[in-house]
Design a protein around this motif. Structure first.
Motif, PDB file in Angstrom:
ATOM      1  N   ALA A 146      -1.507  21.725  28.615  1.00 48.67           N
ATOM      2  CA  ALA A 146      -1.324  21.087  29.926  1.00 48.67           C
ATOM      3  C   ALA A 146      -1.139  19.576  29.751  1.00 48.67           C
ATOM      4  O   ALA A 146      -0.303  18.963  30.422  1.00 48.67           O
ATOM      5  CB  ALA A 146      -2.519  21.378  30.835  1.00 48.67           C
ATOM      6  N   CYS A 147      -1.914  18.976  28.847  1.00 48.96           N
ATOM      7  CA  CYS A 147      -1.730  17.542  28.572  1.00 48.96           C
ATOM      8  C   CYS A 147      -0.321  17.284  28.064  1.00 48.96           C
ATOM      9  O   CYS A 147       0.371  16.368  28.518  1.00 48.96           O
ATOM     10  CB  CYS A 147      -2.732  17.056  27.523  1.00 48.96           C
ATOM     11  N   HIS A 150       2.172  17.505  30.980  1.00 50.91           N
ATOM     12  CA  HIS A 150       2.159  16.378  31.917  1.00 50.91           C
ATOM     13  C   HIS A 150       2.595  15.079  31.234  1.00 50.91           C
ATOM     14  O   HIS A 150       3.263  14.250  31.846  1.00 50.91           O
ATOM     15  CB  HIS A 150       0.772  16.238  32.551  1.00 50.91           C
ATOM     16  N   LEU A 154       5.806  12.794  32.693  1.00 47.42           N
ATOM     17  CA  LEU A 154       5.401  11.567  33.383  1.00 47.42           C
ATOM     18  C   LEU A 154       5.525  10.360  32.459  1.00 47.42           C
ATOM     19  O   LEU A 154       5.343  10.487  31.247  1.00 47.42           O
ATOM     20  CB  LEU A 154       3.942  11.675  33.849  1.00 47.42           C
ATOM     21  N   TYR A 159       1.214   8.751  34.356  1.00 44.64           N
ATOM     22  CA  TYR A 159       0.171   9.618  33.779  1.00 44.64           C
ATOM     23  C   TYR A 159      -1.210   9.020  34.032  1.00 44.64           C
ATOM     24  O   TYR A 159      -2.133   9.708  34.472  1.00 44.64           O
ATOM     25  CB  TYR A 159       0.402   9.829  32.280  1.00 44.64           C
ATOM     26  N   ALA A 161      -2.047   6.804  36.288  1.00 49.69           N
ATOM     27  CA  ALA A 161      -2.352   6.770  37.723  1.00 49.69           C
ATOM     28  C   ALA A 161      -2.812   8.150  38.211  1.00 49.69           C
ATOM     29  O   ALA A 161      -3.771   8.274  38.977  1.00 49.69           O
ATOM     30  CB  ALA A 161      -1.123   6.304  38.510  1.00 49.69           C
ATOM     31  N   GLN A 162      -2.147   9.194  37.756  1.00 55.59           N
ATOM     32  CA  GLN A 162      -2.446  10.528  38.295  1.00 55.59           C
ATOM     33  C   GLN A 162      -3.627  11.200  37.608  1.00 55.59           C
ATOM     34  O   GLN A 162      -4.363  11.961  38.236  1.00 55.59           O
ATOM     35  CB  GLN A 162      -1.203  11.426  38.179  1.00 55.59           C
ATOM     36  N   SER A 163      -3.787  10.928  36.324  1.00 55.40           N
ATOM     37  CA  SER A 163      -4.841  11.647  35.609  1.00 55.40           C
ATOM     38  C   SER A 163      -6.124  10.828  35.500  1.00 55.40           C
ATOM     39  O   SER A 163      -7.184  11.380  35.220  1.00 55.40           O
ATOM     40  CB  SER A 163      -4.379  11.998  34.197  1.00 55.40           C
ATOM     41  N   GLY A 164      -6.004   9.521  35.668  1.00 60.44           N
ATOM     42  CA  GLY A 164      -7.188   8.698  35.503  1.00 60.44           C
ATOM     43  C   GLY A 164      -7.566   8.483  34.046  1.00 60.44           C
ATOM     44  O   GLY A 164      -8.681   8.038  33.748  1.00 60.44           O
ATOM     45  N   SER A 165      -6.661   8.787  33.126  1.00 62.45           N
ATOM     46  CA  SER A 165      -6.970   8.544  31.715  1.00 62.45           C
ATOM     47  C   SER A 165      -5.686   8.233  30.947  1.00 62.45           C
ATOM     48  O   SER A 165      -4.583   8.477  31.421  1.00 62.45           O
ATOM     49  CB  SER A 165      -7.670   9.762  31.103  1.00 62.45           C
ATOM     50  N   VAL A 251      -9.893  15.354  24.694  1.00 61.96           N
ATOM     51  CA  VAL A 251      -9.155  16.082  25.738  1.00 61.96           C
ATOM     52  C   VAL A 251     -10.031  16.276  26.986  1.00 61.96           C
ATOM     53  O   VAL A 251      -9.533  16.574  28.067  1.00 61.96           O
ATOM     54  CB  VAL A 251      -8.660  17.445  25.180  1.00 61.96           C
ATOM     55  N   GLY A 252     -11.349  16.092  26.817  1.00 60.78           N
ATOM     56  CA  GLY A 252     -12.249  16.248  27.967  1.00 60.78           C
ATOM     57  C   GLY A 252     -12.584  17.683  28.273  1.00 60.78           C
ATOM     58  O   GLY A 252     -12.990  18.022  29.387  1.00 60.78           O
TER      59      GLY A 252
END
Lengths: 570, 570
Positions: A146-147, A150, A154, A159, A161-165, A251-252
């Protein structure tokens, strides 16, 4: 004689809560899964902190053959035998993989009158731990893919702005984390994913069987939930475009993976046919991983038993070596004795000699020639300072002359003792002599020695395993392996242990070489980083991490009958 | 107000054995899974054969919006409310998929003071049923791919000699059975498998989320284990080179698949925050499948309760329609009343009107315009002869003026009653008025009517759903769909029911059309045979069967804390 499933079903077993009670587990430390299985909460370890530990016995074997040596039968039989002679003994074994159950191998509950019951519970879902490992493993793959998706669609600014990371800058050609499923699935070995608009980028992937997942090794090696959390965080999933490792922590996804495996960290209690406790926990493969059941199960069992019998995968060059050099190093608990399981058939097959005689017929020359393999395994175990008892797993076709010769031959070795085990046909009483010999062996003064210290280079460690562990002249690295070794050193992972992934069918790397291989170099083709489990796997040639189904697979025989009972499970 | 997981954890719940006892289940009919979950053995149905059945209440909703209407909150709250007014009520809900738990949607245990507890058990593995479905599904794929592999490398004579059976002559381009995993895995939607020497032939495949598996629909529709075995045998996995269907029975894998799902057929008992029984069983999607929990769970609950509250997925055009035309036809049990859940926000959003006002602010014109959607759903449910109670799921921002207007407007419809539900904030007491209205509704004389008979053509059934079920002018088939329909008729499957797979976000096929769509034809792009579940799925445009992870996925928040507790699960 009745079939395994018939014996399993005809035996009246006790409710598992009674087994737990007898073992000394309190009701609040138990999660029942029906009447036949229960998970044990790790809080039991806090309560038992002050208890003395019992003796730890590890069951290994000669080089495996297609006939099956009966290592699980002997482990379960020995546990039954120890209880029969008045010792409180617990077996600790791995959870069988479902893939082979529906493939060709069948289950792994032991057999005959030395079984874990009910065998269909052990061989199917048990309490869901393998499913949890599959799920946690595949969440990490979903996360990394998924990373990648995206990041590919993006800009860096979007990236963030939307993911916060920050983007991870994953290199799609360097995704190291594959996928797992608990089936024999040849066609999933190599796959291409991300095909079709807006699912990509297209990249290579593949599936291993779940037992080959690094998470399975982590489950087996973790001391508690927090330890497992840290190990999962260290997992290296991919490299970035600069060649730097990307971990599950980066990756969190490490927390969520741990949450999925939160219940899996509790061992499952079952029982033998004679009502002795058996802890089932983790099932890492003995080729690609370290092939031993969990440290947590051993710890719990040792606090509650006089004797704990555990089993290491394949021959002593494989599971036992890894037990000593990987598992003991993490657990801090060395074995007090080892049992080397052998059959007459296995020795004949390991002779490498052709013969006109059927393998079941008396054949002294072939037996005598094959004995070298047993002697090699006795000596191999002895070099760790662990007393050896040889268990001859008897078959009805074995002759007295053969058995007598073999016992005499073992008497000339460094083995502490040798007994015939009739556990398959006789159950507990067939293993009493073996049990007595094992008790005596554990009363010997012994001093455990690792094969290698950790604080030498990976190459030096590997050299020692090759030479002292297999009798090789040295090691030979392919250019690819050499490059990977340098990369691993650059990552600062030189201090980890080594897990050799090689064929179990010979002491050396070539499954066709029987007896005692000499005059060979161990060829290392590839290294695999298992930063979470805490070892570097050195691959010797091609190692199968995903079995296939045969043209006449086991699943065809398996069904439910009109009484809703399972039939055909072997 | 506390978060869902805080409320769940702070509530002292009873051991599940007590809940079972209160419900009337005997200890021998229960398999405990720890203290909070238990599976119920189907033998309970034999014992209760003579019991009268309680009333069956189905909870549906207006057209769903991104705000969430609180259908599960209302179902659980209503169950709590019914028990609070002295009725013995049981909730029957679907098992949540883990994919969305780690994706964006979060769990599906209800919320606030109307929850199933412990929510982390419900939202994670529960008792392993979804894992069992995944495993059984993927064994079938492994089996068909193994047949393909061996057929491709062996001559017919060799194949027969080695396998003991005739080759199936699978057409690699006509493998209809995909793979499943319980994750949001965009990159697995379309894959290529069998790559690399001796793993092939290379062919297309792909993964759906497990909830979309036909096996999940079978689990939900089976009456007992033998019924499930028969349905699994009927599954069509592929076509042969002559275009003839190859079933799971033909492949010889149906028995093993049933064995894997043997425990999954038992519903799982949990409890609400107020200790009321809740049966969790099966989780078929409401877009691609029929979107209702299991017939077995309903049957058990009806024998043991005065009222059974169950929930159907999405709006009444989706899950409720399929409840009536698919589930009722298999179970023989029609609902006694329906609850249509609505929120003020949902009506405003369903108005399709833009507004400068925040959706939480009072906005009478938008509310009044959106009301048409609720009226449509009331009329839709009423045409089945089922009395309707509207439940307004209250939010703290709702104004008295809005609520009063809405109650007045509903009074002008065919609805039997309308009550505000405060279950989220107040729990049982907040749902007592709703509970009383539902009790009264079930006391009405009602006569259930199917929308269509089974003994007309598939086309005629589909036409009726489109016209009477969605208000379309008719249906339009693509040439591909037309061809498939002919193929299905040729297979003799014209007598099956229809399951429409369309967007839930509009009553018609276009998610952008809000309110009440008029003057449209329902475009059918594809048919999918679900011979095991017993229906033909008609696909309206592209239907997502595998979600993806967003750029800010839910798993990032989920972890264990230093006390080994789960955090971040929503």
């Amino acid at each position: 004689m009745l079939s395994d499933i018939e014996i399993s079903r005809q035996t009246k077993s006790s409710p598992i809560s009674e087994i737990a009670n007898k073992l000394g587990i309190e009701p609040s430390e138990l999660s029942l899964f029906g009447d036949t299985k229960a998970k044990i909460r790790l809080s039991v370890l806090d309560r038992l902190q002050g208890n003395l530990e019992g003796k730890l016995v590890i069951v290994t074997a000669v080089t495996p053959t297609p006939f099956g040596e009966g290592k699980t039968v002997t482990s379960i039989g020995l546990t039954q035998g120890l209880n029969a002679i008045g010792k409180r003994a617990t077996a600790c074994i791995r959870q069988p993989s479902m893939g082979p159950v529906f493939g060709i191998k069948g289950g792994a509950a032991g057999g005959g009158y030395a079984q874990v019951v009910p065998m269909e519970e052990l061989n199917l879902h048990l309490t869901g731990d393998i499913h949890a490992v599959s799920s946690a493993h595949n969440l990490a793959t979903a996360a990394i893919d998924a990373c990648l998706f995206h990041e590919s669609r993006l800009s860096r600014e979007e990236y963030i702005a939307q993911s916060g990371s920050e983007p991870l800058n994953i290199d799609p050609k360097q995704i190291l984390w594959r996928r797992v499923v608990d089936h024999n699935e040849r066609s999933l070995r190599n796959i291409s994913v991300g095909i079709g608009g807006n699912n990509g980028p297209v990249h290579d992937s593949g599936f291993d069987i779940t037992a080959a997942s690094e998470l399975m090794a982590i489950l087996a090696l973790s001391r508690d939930l927090q330890d497992m959390r840290r190990r999962i965080g260290r997992l290296i999933l991919a490299l970035d475009t600069q060649g730097k490792p990307i971990t599950a922590e980066d990756v969190g996804v490490a927390g969520a993976m741990t949450v999925i495996m939160r219940d899996a960290i509790e061992p499952t209690l079952m029982q033998t046919l004679t009502g002795d406790p058996c802890l089932i926990h983790a099932g890492p493969f003995a080729n690609i991983a370290h092939g031993n059941s969990s440290i947590i199960a051993d710890r719990i069992a040792l606090k509650l038993s006089d004797f704990v019998v555990t089993e290491a995968g394949f021959g002593s060059d494989m599971g036992f070596e890894k037990f000593c050099n990987i598992k003991v190093r993490e657990s801090g608990r060395a074995p007090d004795a080892a049992v080397v399981v052998v059959t007459l058939k296995a020795l004949k097959a390991n002779s490498g000699q052709e013969s006109a005689k059927d393998i079941n017929d008396q054949d002294m020359p072939r037996l005598q020639s094959g004995f070298a393999n047993l002697k090699w395994h006795i000596d191999n175990v002895s070099q760790y300072g662990v007393p050896v008892v040889v268990a001859i797993n008897r078959f009805p076709t074995d002759t007295q002359e053969e058995l007598q010769w073999l016992k005499g031959a073992v008497a000339e070795t460094s083995a502490f003792g040798c007994e015939i085990s009739d556990a398959f046909c006789e159950g507990a009483s067939g293993a009493e002599a073996l049990a007595r010999a094992v008790v005596s062996a554990t009363e010997q003064a012994s001093e455990f020695k690792f094969l290698y210290p950790l604080d030498v280079s990976l190459e030096a460690k590997l050299m020692t395993i090759a030479e002292a562990g297999y009798g090789a002249k040295g090691i030979a690295l392919t250019p690819e392996a050499r490059q990977q070794l340098n990369q691993i050193k650059a990552m600062g992972l030189d201090g980890l242990g080594i897990c050799v992934a090689k064929t179990p069918l010979s002491i050396c790397h070539d499954p066709k070489v029987k007896g005692i291989p000499t005059d060979f170099e161990l060829p290392i083709t590839q290294f695999k980083i298992n930063a979470g489990a805490g070892f570097i796997t050195a691959l010797v040639g091609k190692v199968m991490t995903m079995p296939g189904l045969s043209v006449r697979p086991g699943y065809r025989n398996i069904d439910i009958n009109q009484q809703d009972e399972i039939v055909g499970l072997a």
